[in-house]
Write an enzyme that holds these catalytic residues in place. Sequence first.
Site, PDB file in Angstrom:
ATOM      1  N   HIS A  21      30.181  18.173  55.389  1.00  0.00           N
ATOM      2  CA  HIS A  21      31.261  17.185  55.401  1.00  0.00           C
ATOM      3  C   HIS A  21      32.490  17.772  56.079  1.00  0.00           C
ATOM      4  CE1 HIS A  21      29.715  14.674  51.731  1.00  0.00           C
ATOM      5  NE2 HIS A  21      28.752  14.952  52.600  1.00  0.00           N
ATOM      6  N   GLU A  72      35.527  17.958  55.119  1.00  0.00           N
ATOM      7  CA  GLU A  72      36.346  18.789  54.235  1.00  0.00           C
ATOM      8  C   GLU A  72      35.777  20.200  54.098  1.00  0.00           C
ATOM      9  OE1 GLU A  72      36.293  14.615  52.246  1.00  0.00           O
ATOM     10  OE2 GLU A  72      34.996  15.806  53.550  1.00  0.00           O
ATOM     11  N   CYS A 129      34.518  13.289  48.406  1.00  0.00           N
ATOM     12  CA  CYS A 129      33.468  13.055  47.417  1.00  0.00           C
ATOM     13  C   CYS A 129      33.587  14.125  46.327  1.00  0.00           C
ATOM     14  CB  CYS A 129      32.094  13.101  48.078  1.00  0.00           C
ATOM     15  SG  CYS A 129      31.606  14.749  48.642  1.00  0.00           S
ATOM     16  N   CYS A 171      33.076  17.713  47.690  1.00  0.00           N
ATOM     17  CA  CYS A 171      34.220  18.227  48.434  1.00  0.00           C
ATOM     18  C   CYS A 171      35.410  18.483  47.521  1.00  0.00           C
ATOM     19  CB  CYS A 171      34.591  17.270  49.564  1.00  0.00           C
ATOM     20  SG  CYS A 171      33.320  17.216  50.851  1.00  0.00           S
TER      21      CYS A 171
END
Length: 138
Positions: A46, A48, A76, A79
Amino acid sequence: MRQALLEARKAYDLDEVPVGAVVVANNKIIARAHNLTQKLNDVTAHAEIQAITAAAEFLGAKYLSGCTLYVTLEPCVMCAGALYWAQIDKVVFATRDEKRGAGRISEPIYHPKTLVTNGLLSHESASLLKNFFAKKRS
Protein backbone atom coordinates in the site's frame (compact mmCIF):
# COMPACT_ATOMS: atom_id res chain seq x y z
CA MET A 1 -1.98 16.70 -0.27
CA ARG A 2 -1.59 17.83 -3.87
CA GLN A 3 1.66 15.88 -4.05
CA ALA A 4 -0.09 12.79 -2.66
CA LEU A 5 -2.73 13.20 -5.40
CA LEU A 6 0.05 13.24 -8.01
CA GLU A 7 1.24 9.93 -6.58
CA ALA A 8 -2.33 8.57 -6.70
CA ARG A 9 -2.50 9.49 -10.40
CA LYS A 10 0.72 7.51 -10.96
CA ALA A 11 -0.98 4.50 -9.38
CA TYR A 12 -4.05 5.08 -11.57
CA ASP A 13 -1.84 5.10 -14.68
CA LEU A 14 -0.32 1.76 -13.57
CA ASP A 15 -3.83 0.28 -13.12
CA GLU A 16 -3.30 0.23 -9.34
CA VAL A 17 -5.95 1.45 -6.90
CA PRO A 18 -5.20 5.19 -7.01
CA VAL A 19 -3.87 5.94 -3.56
CA GLY A 20 -0.87 8.18 -3.05
CA ALA A 21 1.09 9.27 -0.01
CA VAL A 22 3.87 11.64 0.98
CA VAL A 23 5.74 12.02 4.25
CA VAL A 24 6.79 15.52 5.31
CA ALA A 25 9.43 16.47 7.88
CA ASN A 26 10.50 20.05 8.58
CA ASN A 27 8.25 21.30 5.74
CA LYS A 28 10.09 19.09 3.23
CA ILE A 29 8.81 15.99 1.45
CA ILE A 30 11.09 13.14 2.45
CA ALA A 31 9.13 10.26 0.91
CA ARG A 32 6.66 9.76 -1.95
CA ALA A 33 4.74 6.60 -2.72
CA HIS A 34 1.70 5.08 -4.34
CA ASN A 35 0.01 1.69 -4.34
CA LEU A 36 2.12 -1.04 -5.93
CA THR A 37 0.20 -4.17 -4.95
CA GLN A 38 -0.31 -5.33 -8.56
CA LYS A 39 3.16 -4.48 -9.81
CA LEU A 40 4.92 -6.10 -6.85
CA ASN A 41 2.36 -8.89 -6.46
CA ASP A 42 2.30 -7.96 -2.78
CA VAL A 43 -0.91 -7.29 -0.84
CA THR A 44 1.05 -5.21 1.69
CA ALA A 45 2.44 -2.78 -0.91
CA HIS A 46 0.00 0.00 0.00
CA ALA A 47 1.05 3.61 -0.52
CA GLU A 48 1.35 4.20 3.22
CA ILE A 49 3.63 1.20 3.75
CA GLN A 50 5.83 2.25 0.83
CA ALA A 51 5.98 5.82 2.22
CA ILE A 52 6.84 4.64 5.76
CA THR A 53 9.69 2.51 4.41
CA ALA A 54 11.06 5.31 2.23
CA ALA A 55 10.83 7.88 5.05
CA ALA A 56 12.55 5.57 7.53
CA GLU A 57 15.32 4.96 5.00
CA PHE A 58 15.69 8.71 4.43
CA LEU A 59 15.86 9.42 8.17
CA GLY A 60 17.97 6.40 9.02
CA ALA A 61 15.52 5.64 11.83
CA LYS A 62 12.50 3.43 12.32
CA TYR A 63 10.44 6.08 14.12
CA LEU A 64 8.85 8.92 12.17
CA SER A 65 8.54 11.40 15.01
CA GLY A 66 8.30 14.92 13.71
CA CYS A 67 6.71 13.67 10.48
CA THR A 68 3.31 14.02 8.86
CA LEU A 69 1.81 11.54 6.40
CA TYR A 70 -0.51 12.95 3.74
CA VAL A 71 -2.52 10.19 2.05
CA THR A 72 -5.40 10.36 -0.40
CA LEU A 73 -7.50 7.63 1.23
CA GLU A 74 -8.08 6.80 4.88
CA PRO A 75 -5.51 4.16 5.92
CA CYS A 76 -6.71 0.60 6.34
CA VAL A 77 -6.21 -1.28 9.60
CA MET A 78 -2.89 -2.74 8.38
CA CYS A 79 -1.51 0.68 7.46
CA ALA A 80 -2.82 2.31 10.65
CA GLY A 81 -1.03 -0.42 12.61
CA ALA A 82 2.21 0.28 10.75
CA LEU A 83 1.77 4.00 11.43
CA TYR A 84 1.29 3.15 15.11
CA TRP A 85 4.61 1.32 15.20
CA ALA A 86 6.33 4.12 13.25
CA GLN A 87 5.04 6.58 15.89
CA ILE A 88 4.27 9.20 13.26
CA ASP A 89 3.15 12.56 14.65
CA LYS A 90 0.30 13.30 12.27
CA VAL A 91 -1.82 11.59 9.60
CA VAL A 92 -3.85 13.69 7.17
CA PHE A 93 -6.08 11.78 4.77
CA ALA A 94 -8.26 13.17 2.01
CA THR A 95 -11.31 10.92 1.91
CA ARG A 96 -12.78 8.26 4.18
CA ASP A 97 -12.74 4.59 3.29
CA GLU A 98 -16.16 3.50 4.55
CA LYS A 99 -15.50 -0.20 3.82
CA ARG A 100 -11.89 -0.75 4.93
CA GLY A 101 -10.76 2.39 6.76
CA ALA A 102 -9.25 2.24 10.23
CA GLY A 103 -11.94 4.65 11.47
CA ARG A 104 -14.50 1.83 11.31
CA ILE A 105 -12.84 0.10 14.26
CA SER A 106 -14.18 1.07 17.69
CA GLU A 107 -10.76 0.84 19.38
CA PRO A 108 -8.23 3.48 18.28
CA ILE A 109 -5.49 1.92 16.16
CA TYR A 110 -3.15 4.89 15.77
CA HIS A 111 -0.51 5.71 18.36
CA PRO A 112 -2.07 7.78 21.18
CA LYS A 113 0.19 10.73 20.32
CA THR A 114 -0.73 10.68 16.60
CA LEU A 115 -3.06 13.43 15.46
CA VAL A 116 -5.42 12.27 12.69
CA THR A 117 -7.35 14.71 10.48
CA ASN A 118 -9.21 14.37 7.22
CA GLY A 119 -11.05 16.16 4.44
CA LEU A 120 -8.20 17.96 2.69
CA LEU A 121 -8.89 17.67 -1.10
CA SER A 122 -11.48 15.00 -0.35
CA HIS A 123 -13.50 15.63 -3.51
CA GLU A 124 -10.47 15.25 -5.81
CA SER A 125 -9.38 12.02 -4.16
CA ALA A 126 -12.88 10.53 -4.13
CA SER A 127 -13.38 11.42 -7.81
CA LEU A 128 -10.16 9.68 -8.82
CA LEU A 129 -11.17 6.54 -6.91
CA LYS A 130 -14.71 6.56 -8.34
CA ASN A 131 -13.38 6.94 -11.89
CA PHE A 132 -10.93 4.09 -11.36
CA PHE A 133 -13.57 1.66 -10.11
CA ALA A 134 -16.12 2.75 -12.73
CA LYS A 135 -13.51 1.99 -15.41
CA LYS A 136 -12.88 -1.43 -13.82
CA ARG A 137 -16.59 -2.30 -13.84
CA SER A 138 -17.15 -1.36 -17.48
